[in-house]
Design a protein around this motif. Structure first.
Motif, PDB file in Angstrom:
ATOM      1  N   GLN A  99       0.734   3.729  -3.187  1.00 59.99           N
ATOM      2  CA  GLN A  99       0.825   5.494  -2.951  1.00 59.99           C
ATOM      3  C   GLN A  99       2.712   6.246  -3.417  1.00 59.99           C
ATOM      4  O   GLN A  99       1.814   6.779  -3.939  1.00 59.99           O
ATOM      5  CB  GLN A  99       0.919   5.468  -1.390  1.00 59.99           C
ATOM      6  CG  GLN A  99      -0.514   5.299  -0.901  1.00 59.99           C
ATOM      7  CD  GLN A  99      -0.929   5.846  -0.101  1.00 59.99           C
ATOM      8  OE1 GLN A  99      -1.119   7.151   0.452  1.00 59.99           O
ATOM      9  NE2 GLN A  99      -2.146   5.125   0.300  1.00 59.99           N
TER      10      GLN A  99
ATOM     11  N   ASP B  43       1.185  -1.087  -0.159  1.00 60.27           N
ATOM     12  CA  ASP B  43      -0.282   0.260  -0.225  1.00 60.27           C
ATOM     13  C   ASP B  43       0.921   1.380   0.152  1.00 60.27           C
ATOM     14  O   ASP B  43       0.653   2.576  -0.716  1.00 60.27           O
ATOM     15  CB  ASP B  43      -0.762  -0.159   1.455  1.00 60.27           C
ATOM     16  CG  ASP B  43      -0.221  -0.258   2.801  1.00 60.27           C
ATOM     17  OD1 ASP B  43       1.264  -0.859   2.415  1.00 60.27           O
ATOM     18  OD2 ASP B  43      -1.064   0.264   3.702  1.00 60.27           O
TER      19      ASP B  43
ATOM     20  N   GLU C  83      -6.013   9.874  -5.352  1.00 57.70           N
ATOM     21  CA  GLU C  83      -6.475  10.439  -3.957  1.00 57.70           C
ATOM     22  C   GLU C  83      -5.912   9.095  -2.796  1.00 57.70           C
ATOM     23  O   GLU C  83      -4.528   8.291  -3.246  1.00 57.70           O
ATOM     24  CB  GLU C  83      -7.568   9.584  -4.096  1.00 57.70           C
ATOM     25  CG  GLU C  83      -9.176  10.686  -3.276  1.00 57.70           C
ATOM     26  CD  GLU C  83      -9.810  10.108  -2.960  1.00 57.70           C
ATOM     27  OE1 GLU C  83     -10.226   9.212  -2.367  1.00 57.70           O
ATOM     28  OE2 GLU C  83     -10.683  10.749  -3.867  1.00 57.70           O
TER      29      GLU C  83
ATOM     30  N   GLU D 232     -11.750   6.310   6.398  1.00 58.39           N
ATOM     31  CA  GLU D 232     -10.735   5.612   5.200  1.00 58.39           C
ATOM     32  C   GLU D 232     -11.074   5.265   3.925  1.00 58.39           C
ATOM     33  O   GLU D 232     -12.378   6.158   3.138  1.00 58.39           O
ATOM     34  CB  GLU D 232     -12.022   3.971   5.490  1.00 58.39           C
ATOM     35  CG  GLU D 232     -11.305   3.155   4.351  1.00 58.39           C
ATOM     36  CD  GLU D 232      -9.653   2.666   5.370  1.00 58.39           C
ATOM     37  OE1 GLU D 232      -8.656   1.820   4.908  1.00 58.39           O
ATOM     38  OE2 GLU D 232      -9.539   2.739   6.674  1.00 58.39           O
ATOM     39  N   ALA D 233     -10.169   5.617   2.814  1.00 52.35           N
ATOM     40  CA  ALA D 233      -9.795   5.934   1.200  1.00 52.35           C
ATOM     41  C   ALA D 233      -8.436   5.203   0.992  1.00 52.35           C
ATOM     42  O   ALA D 233      -8.002   4.723   1.796  1.00 52.35           O
ATOM     43  CB  ALA D 233      -9.257   7.725   0.886  1.00 52.35           C
ATOM     44  N   GLU D 234      -8.656   4.430  -0.196  1.00 48.20           N
ATOM     45  CA  GLU D 234      -8.179   4.268  -1.184  1.00 48.20           C
ATOM     46  C   GLU D 234      -7.426   4.310  -1.973  1.00 48.20           C
ATOM     47  O   GLU D 234      -7.816   5.282  -2.131  1.00 48.20           O
ATOM     48  CB  GLU D 234      -9.048   2.478  -1.392  1.00 48.20           C
ATOM     49  CG  GLU D 234      -9.420   1.771  -0.675  1.00 48.20           C
ATOM     50  CD  GLU D 234     -10.635   0.202  -1.122  1.00 48.20           C
ATOM     51  OE1 GLU D 234     -10.286   0.267  -2.223  1.00 48.20           O
ATOM     52  OE2 GLU D 234     -11.253  -0.318  -0.342  1.00 48.20           O
ATOM     53  N   ILE D 235      -6.409   3.807  -1.865  1.00 44.16           N
ATOM     54  CA  ILE D 235      -5.167   4.233  -3.255  1.00 44.16           C
ATOM     55  C   ILE D 235      -6.921   4.144  -4.377  1.00 44.16           C
ATOM     56  O   ILE D 235      -7.101   2.879  -5.323  1.00 44.16           O
ATOM     57  CB  ILE D 235      -4.174   4.066  -3.558  1.00 44.16           C
ATOM     58  CG1 ILE D 235      -3.375   3.635  -2.118  1.00 44.16           C
ATOM     59  CG2 ILE D 235      -3.265   4.556  -4.901  1.00 44.16           C
ATOM     60  CD1 ILE D 235      -2.603   2.559  -2.020  1.00 44.16           C
TER      61      ILE D 235
ATOM     62  N   ASP E  18      -4.312   8.040   1.175  1.00 53.69           N
ATOM     63  CA  ASP E  18      -4.245   8.740   2.318  1.00 53.69           C
ATOM     64  C   ASP E  18      -2.991   9.234   2.685  1.00 53.69           C
ATOM     65  O   ASP E  18      -1.970   8.881   2.791  1.00 53.69           O
ATOM     66  CB  ASP E  18      -3.915   6.705   3.345  1.00 53.69           C
ATOM     67  CG  ASP E  18      -5.071   6.006   2.190  1.00 53.69           C
ATOM     68  OD1 ASP E  18      -6.154   6.483   2.770  1.00 53.69           O
ATOM     69  OD2 ASP E  18      -4.601   4.744   2.685  1.00 53.69           O
TER      70      ASP E  18
ATOM     71  N   ARG F  27      -3.589  14.821  -0.975  1.00 51.14           N
ATOM     72  CA  ARG F  27      -5.013  14.023  -0.015  1.00 51.14           C
ATOM     73  C   ARG F  27      -4.928  13.430  -2.003  1.00 51.14           C
ATOM     74  O   ARG F  27      -5.918  12.644  -2.160  1.00 51.14           O
ATOM     75  CB  ARG F  27      -5.193  14.922   0.071  1.00 51.14           C
ATOM     76  CG  ARG F  27      -4.978  15.081   1.306  1.00 51.14           C
ATOM     77  CD  ARG F  27      -6.331  14.695   2.195  1.00 51.14           C
ATOM     78  NE  ARG F  27      -6.797  12.830   2.209  1.00 51.14           N
ATOM     79  CZ  ARG F  27      -8.366  12.817   1.891  1.00 51.14           C
ATOM     80  NH1 ARG F  27      -9.176  13.929   1.906  1.00 51.14           N
ATOM     81  NH2 ARG F  27      -8.621  11.870   1.863  1.00 51.14           N
TER      82      ARG F  27
ATOM     83  N   GLU G   2      -6.080   9.260  11.004  1.00 46.87           N
ATOM     84  CA  GLU G   2      -5.950   9.408   9.895  1.00 46.87           C
ATOM     85  C   GLU G   2      -7.243   9.988   9.462  1.00 46.87           C
ATOM     86  O   GLU G   2      -8.564   9.587   9.923  1.00 46.87           O
ATOM     87  CB  GLU G   2      -5.897   8.342   9.155  1.00 46.87           C
ATOM     88  CG  GLU G   2      -4.692   7.409   9.366  1.00 46.87           C
ATOM     89  CD  GLU G   2      -3.996   6.101   7.982  1.00 46.87           C
ATOM     90  OE1 GLU G   2      -4.671   5.722   7.024  1.00 46.87           O
ATOM     91  OE2 GLU G   2      -2.692   5.786   8.305  1.00 46.87           O
TER      92      GLU G   2
ATOM     93  N   PRO H 263      -2.152  10.965   6.824  1.00 47.95           N
ATOM     94  CA  PRO H 263      -2.595  10.749   8.229  1.00 47.95           C
ATOM     95  C   PRO H 263      -2.195  12.210   8.521  1.00 47.95           C
ATOM     96  O   PRO H 263      -1.961  12.938   8.200  1.00 47.95           O
ATOM     97  CB  PRO H 263      -1.399  10.344   8.961  1.00 47.95           C
ATOM     98  CG  PRO H 263       0.007  10.204   7.890  1.00 47.95           C
ATOM     99  CD  PRO H 263      -0.504   9.923   6.260  1.00 47.95           C
TER     100      PRO H 263
END
Length: 171
Positions: free
Chosen positions: A13, A9, A115, A128-131, A117, A103, A125, A119
């Motif tokens: 990113q 992950d 998009e 919840e958001a995914e790549i 994630d 972001r 954080e 912190p």
């Protein structure tokens, strides 16, 4: 499922932030945006390394969206951040934005969006958001504060989300 000791992950990113770094480097080299391209970049104003004026910080205490289009200057890119001069209500400002504070990145000319994630400064954080890579922009959410575009404010149009799995080679 096993534990991800490699942290794919984080690697993904970082690779996608490399896309933004590469695009901004090209713009910095030429001094202009190609064709109709322009960028909306949303970043956390309280993230480590972000430097913006106290006026902008008080107006956008959590996150802010800038538009890189017609009027910008002194665009400098390093491995970890970019610096840019933009005008807000005819007031010139210098912003320093680490890539890790970003972001979201959106180029409406080709409906491309990323998009991330990120912190918050206190270690929490954001929701919840995914790549995700969006070939078409998603609707603006209620959580996102009003954007502070440098010039003209173009609304994002609703669209569909495509998973990165769609681009993976099938075996």
């Amino acid at each position: 499922m096993g534990q991800d000791h490699i942290r794919y992950d984080i690697l993904a990113q970082d690779a996608l932030r490399g896309v933004i770094r590469k695009v901004l480097s090209e713009v910095g080299t030429t001094g202009r945006l190609p064709g109709d391209h322009h960028f909306f970049i949303t970043f956390l104003t309280g993230a480590p390394g972000v430097r913006i004026s106290q006026h902008l910080k008080s107006k956008y205490p959590e996150q802010m969206t800038i538009v890189i289009q017609h009027q910008f200057w002194d665009l400098k890119i390093t491995e970890s951040l970019f610096e840019i001069g933009l005008s807000f209500s005819d007031v010139p400002e210098k912003l320093v934005i680490p890539f890790n504070a970003i972001r979201g990145f959106y180029d409406p000319s080709v409906n491309f969006e990323l998009e991330f994630d990120v912190p918050l400064a206190d270690g929490e954080e954001l929701p919840e958001a995914e790549i995700t890579a969006y070939p078409v922009a998603a609707e603006k959410s209620e959580e996102t504060p009003a954007a502070a575009p440098a010039e003209g404010g173009e609304e994002k149009k609703p669209g569909s989300v495509v998973s990165l799995d769609a681009f993976r080679k099938k075996q």
